[in-house]
Design an enzyme around this catalytic site. Structure first.
Site, PDB file in Angstrom:
ATOM      1  N   MET A 106      -8.442   4.429  -8.141  1.00  0.00           N
ATOM      2  CA  MET A 106      -8.891   5.505  -9.034  1.00  0.00           C
ATOM      3  C   MET A 106     -10.170   5.137  -9.783  1.00  0.00           C
ATOM      4  SD  MET A 106      -5.139   6.593 -10.501  1.00  0.00           S
ATOM      5  CE  MET A 106      -4.413   4.961 -10.448  1.00  0.00           C
ATOM      6  N   LYS A 145      -0.924  16.374  -7.913  1.00  0.00           N
ATOM      7  CA  LYS A 145      -1.369  15.068  -8.391  1.00  0.00           C
ATOM      8  C   LYS A 145      -2.606  14.589  -7.664  1.00  0.00           C
ATOM      9  CE  LYS A 145       1.655  13.110 -11.350  1.00  0.00           C
ATOM     10  NZ  LYS A 145       1.042  13.920 -12.389  1.00  0.00           N
ATOM     11  N   PRO A 169      -1.896   4.560   3.789  1.00  0.00           N
ATOM     12  CA  PRO A 169      -3.188   5.122   3.385  1.00  0.00           C
ATOM     13  C   PRO A 169      -3.547   6.450   4.048  1.00  0.00           C
ATOM     14  CG  PRO A 169      -3.518   3.296   4.892  1.00  0.00           C
ATOM     15  CD  PRO A 169      -2.045   3.338   4.599  1.00  0.00           C
ATOM     16  N   ASP A 211       2.807  14.253  -2.153  1.00  0.00           N
ATOM     17  CA  ASP A 211       1.634  14.215  -3.018  1.00  0.00           C
ATOM     18  C   ASP A 211       0.390  14.656  -2.268  1.00  0.00           C
ATOM     19  OD1 ASP A 211       3.006  13.372  -5.180  1.00  0.00           O
ATOM     20  OD2 ASP A 211       2.365  11.283  -5.091  1.00  0.00           O
TER      21      ASP A 211
HETATM   22  N1  SAH Z   1       0.345   4.585  -4.470  1.00  0.00           N
HETATM   23  C1  SAH Z   1      -0.989   4.617  -3.923  1.00  0.00           C
HETATM   24  C2  SAH Z   1      -2.047   4.715  -4.995  1.00  0.00           C
HETATM   25  C3  SAH Z   1      -2.008   6.020  -5.767  1.00  0.00           C
HETATM   26  S1  SAH Z   1      -3.283   6.132  -6.982  1.00  0.00           S
HETATM   27  C4  SAH Z   1      -1.192   3.383  -3.039  1.00  0.00           C
HETATM   28  O1  SAH Z   1      -0.361   2.466  -3.066  1.00  0.00           O
HETATM   29  O2  SAH Z   1      -2.178   3.328  -2.305  1.00  0.00           O
HETATM   30  C5  SAH Z   1      -4.516   7.047  -6.098  1.00  0.00           C
HETATM   31  C6  SAH Z   1      -5.655   6.133  -5.715  1.00  0.00           C
HETATM   32  O3  SAH Z   1      -5.309   5.378  -4.562  1.00  0.00           O
HETATM   33  C7  SAH Z   1      -6.916   6.844  -5.313  1.00  0.00           C
HETATM   34  O4  SAH Z   1      -7.682   7.216  -6.451  1.00  0.00           O
HETATM   35  C8  SAH Z   1      -7.630   5.779  -4.512  1.00  0.00           C
HETATM   36  O5  SAH Z   1      -8.186   4.799  -5.355  1.00  0.00           O
HETATM   37  C9  SAH Z   1      -6.458   5.118  -3.801  1.00  0.00           C
HETATM   38  N2  SAH Z   1      -6.246   5.632  -2.440  1.00  0.00           N
HETATM   39  C10 SAH Z   1      -5.148   6.219  -1.960  1.00  0.00           C
HETATM   40  N3  SAH Z   1      -5.280   6.516  -0.641  1.00  0.00           N
HETATM   41  C11 SAH Z   1      -6.509   6.092  -0.297  1.00  0.00           C
HETATM   42  C12 SAH Z   1      -7.245   6.084   0.931  1.00  0.00           C
HETATM   43  N4  SAH Z   1      -6.743   6.599   2.056  1.00  0.00           N
HETATM   44  N5  SAH Z   1      -8.487   5.541   0.923  1.00  0.00           N
HETATM   45  C13 SAH Z   1      -9.017   5.017  -0.190  1.00  0.00           C
HETATM   46  N6  SAH Z   1      -8.363   4.998  -1.379  1.00  0.00           N
HETATM   47  C14 SAH Z   1      -7.136   5.522  -1.425  1.00  0.00           C
END
Ligand code: SAH
Length: 255
Positions: free
Chosen positions: A178, A65, A20, A43
């Site tokens: 998202m 992205k 994250p 990304d």
């Molecule tokens: N592959 C990623 C998700 C990518 S889609 C995963 O597994 O986490 C992108 C979405 O992921 C964002 O719109 C949000 O909903 C979430 N996201 C990614 N990083 C985040 C973070 N640090 N805190 C909160 N939401 C996060």
């Protein structure tokens, strides 16, 4: 069996989940491969803190992205990776969270396979689990839910592929990726599908970064725009939110 963290060969690609945002939540394999590769194609959601772990000699390429912003075309990203590998570079393709959870990692893997490129996949901690945990919300709890659903909130406003009444009937806990932009529509769909308007909702923004925040309220408040979500955010809906313990601010008070 291949050791996930063993050094990349020239011309090899690793599809790596960065978690994250907090570098402490990288896997050992991610840490080692980031520190020892020729190119990182990353990304927008990958944090600077994690990119700082790269070998200073490594080339860093941003693949964009991010919802609503100009982003590199997926086909271009795949082509870039294939070309770099064909130049015998050792390539790390770094993606937020887990590469295969709403991250298009599957498409990239198939493009690499089709081009005959050697690759490996390093799972990452997905934000849909890490963000609630950091905010003190267990996504499963023995007393509230035996199942949960992970969804994208991206399509809630359009012709939706989600069967909302079936979703609400089947899963006591919903975790939306998202979902920030369409939050009012998502809440309206859920209430329209039979979920009570006073069901709790948590919005966790930028989990694992210095900007992290968590706000909670009801579905009705989300529908009425009283709860505002800012991207990137994970939205959790269900009774598990009521069991939240904000363990991090408790620790701060004690520190
Ligand atoms: N592959 C990623 C998700 C990518 S889609 C995963 O597994 O986490 C992108 C979405 O992921 C964002 O719109 C949000 O909903 C979430 N996201 C990614 N990083 C985040 C973070 N640090 N805190 C909160 N939401 C996060």
């Amino acid at each position: 069996m291949l050791k996930l963290a063993s050094p990349l060969s020239p011309g090899e690609v690793a599809l790596v989940g960065a978690g994250p945002g907090d570098a402490d939540l990288l896997t050992m394999a991610a840490f080692r491969l980031i520190a020892d590769c020729d190119v990182i194609v990353y990304d927008a959601l990958v944090s600077d803190e994690i990119l700082a772990l790269a070998n200073p000699a490594a080339e860093l390429i941003c693949a964009g992205k991010r919802g609503g912003r100009p982003s590199a075309d997926q086909q271009d990203i795949c082509q870039t990776m294939v070309q770099l590998a064909q130049q015998q570079k050792r390539v790390v393709r770094l993606k937020g969270g887990d590469p295969f959870v709403f991250g298009r990692g599957g498409e990239e893997m198939r493009a690499l396979a089709a081009a005959g490129i050697r690759f490996r996949v390093i799972p990452g901690i997905t934000s849909g689990i890490a963000a609630p945990a950091l905010a003190g919300i267990p996504v499963t709890d023995r007393t509230t839910n035996a199942s949960l659903a992970f969804l994208t909130g991206h399509e809630a406003h359009e012709e939706s592929r989600i069967d909302w009444p079936a979703l609400v009937a089947a899963f006591p806990v919903l975790v939306f990726y998202m979902g920030a932009k369409n939050l009012p529509q998502i809440a309206r769909r859920l209430i329209g599908a039979g979920l009570a308007a006073d069901v709790s909702i948590a919005i966790i923004h930028a989990a694992g970064t210095a900007n992290e925040s968590c706000i909670t309220g009801s579905l009705r408040q989300a529908m009425d725009g009283e709860l505002v979500a800012v991207s990137p955010a994970i939205v959790v809906v269900g009774e598990v939110v009521d069991g939240r313990i904000d363990w991090r601010s408790m620790n701060q008070e004690k520190a």
